[in-house]
Motif scaffolding. Structure first.
Motif, PDB file in Angstrom:
ATOM      1  N   ALA A 114      21.020   1.459  16.357  1.00  0.00           N
ATOM      2  CA  ALA A 114      21.050   2.388  15.321  1.00  0.00           C
ATOM      3  C   ALA A 114      22.062   2.531  14.252  1.00  0.00           C
ATOM      4  N   ILE A 115      21.995   2.610  13.168  1.00  0.00           N
ATOM      5  CA  ILE A 115      22.931   2.460  12.259  1.00  0.00           C
ATOM      6  C   ILE A 115      23.343   3.840  11.685  1.00  0.00           C
ATOM      7  N   GLY A 116      24.616   4.146  11.707  1.00  0.00           N
ATOM      8  CA  GLY A 116      25.014   5.636  11.261  1.00  0.00           C
ATOM      9  C   GLY A 116      26.442   5.465  10.823  1.00  0.00           C
ATOM     10  N   ASP A 117      27.070   6.825  10.363  1.00  0.00           N
ATOM     11  CA  ASP A 117      28.474   6.649   9.564  1.00  0.00           C
ATOM     12  C   ASP A 117      29.494   6.308  10.696  1.00  0.00           C
ATOM     13  N   LEU A 118      29.342   6.747  11.791  1.00  0.00           N
ATOM     14  CA  LEU A 118      30.121   6.800  12.963  1.00  0.00           C
ATOM     15  C   LEU A 118      29.538   6.006  14.088  1.00  0.00           C
ATOM     16  N   GLU A 119      30.548   5.154  14.756  1.00  0.00           N
ATOM     17  CA  GLU A 119      30.024   4.437  15.877  1.00  0.00           C
ATOM     18  C   GLU A 119      30.080   5.265  17.091  1.00  0.00           C
TER      19      GLU A 119
END
Length: 163
Positions: A114-119
């Motif tokens: 998934a892609i997000g601001d925080l890993e």
């Protein structure tokens, strides 16, 4: 999973699609099942034609399909020999992507994130009415009453996995 004919612009190609996806509605609200019965193929919505035309005129692009789902963008773009990176966190969808890649002998990269601001690691929620798309936690109310399902996925920042 069924091998179905898909039409984008003037090109018809084969693609494996899970049976549950055939209830998905395309343009004008017509299900993919009904399109197959009427036309013998699935006509992708006109936005795909516009995207396909734009990209086929630019041979040196690298395309990143974030939230690739089952590959309705990834597959036709890889068929015109573009470098495609397909990012999709849901296991069921990733399996469809791998089946199409292997069986149709296509060359694209699959990243199961998934892609997000925080890993990190997080739950994403899925439900039948989302066509195996994912929902952020704040949207779960939509599926609370229907066999709530979720997957734990790895979240990456896009700029950490794509140069």
């Amino acid at each position: 999973m069924e091998k179905i004919k898909i039409k984008i612009e003037d090109k018809i190609f084969d693609m494996f699609i899970p049976k549950w996806f055939m209830k998905h509605r395309g343009e004008a609200g017509i299900t993919f099942d009904d399109q197959i019965k009427r036309l013998g193929f699935i006509q992708l919505p006109t936005i795909y034609d516009k995207m396909y035309n734009f990209i086929k005129e630019r041979p040196n692009l690298t395309l990143v399909d974030v939230g690739a789902n089952i590959g309705l963008s990834t597959i036709p773009l890889s068929l015109i020999n573009r470098k495609v990176i397909s990012i999709e966190p849901l296991k069921e969808n990733v399996n469809v992507l791998f089946k199409n890649k292997e069986t149709l002998n296509l060359d694209f990269e699959i990243l199961p994130y998934a892609i997000g601001d925080l890993e990190g690691i997080s739950k994403i929620y899925t439900g039948e009415q989302t066509d195996c798309a994912s929902l952020i936690e704040e949207s779960v109310k939509i599926i609370k009453d229907i066999n709530e399902r979720f997957e734990t996925v790895e979240i990456k920042r896009l700029d950490n996995i794509i140069n």
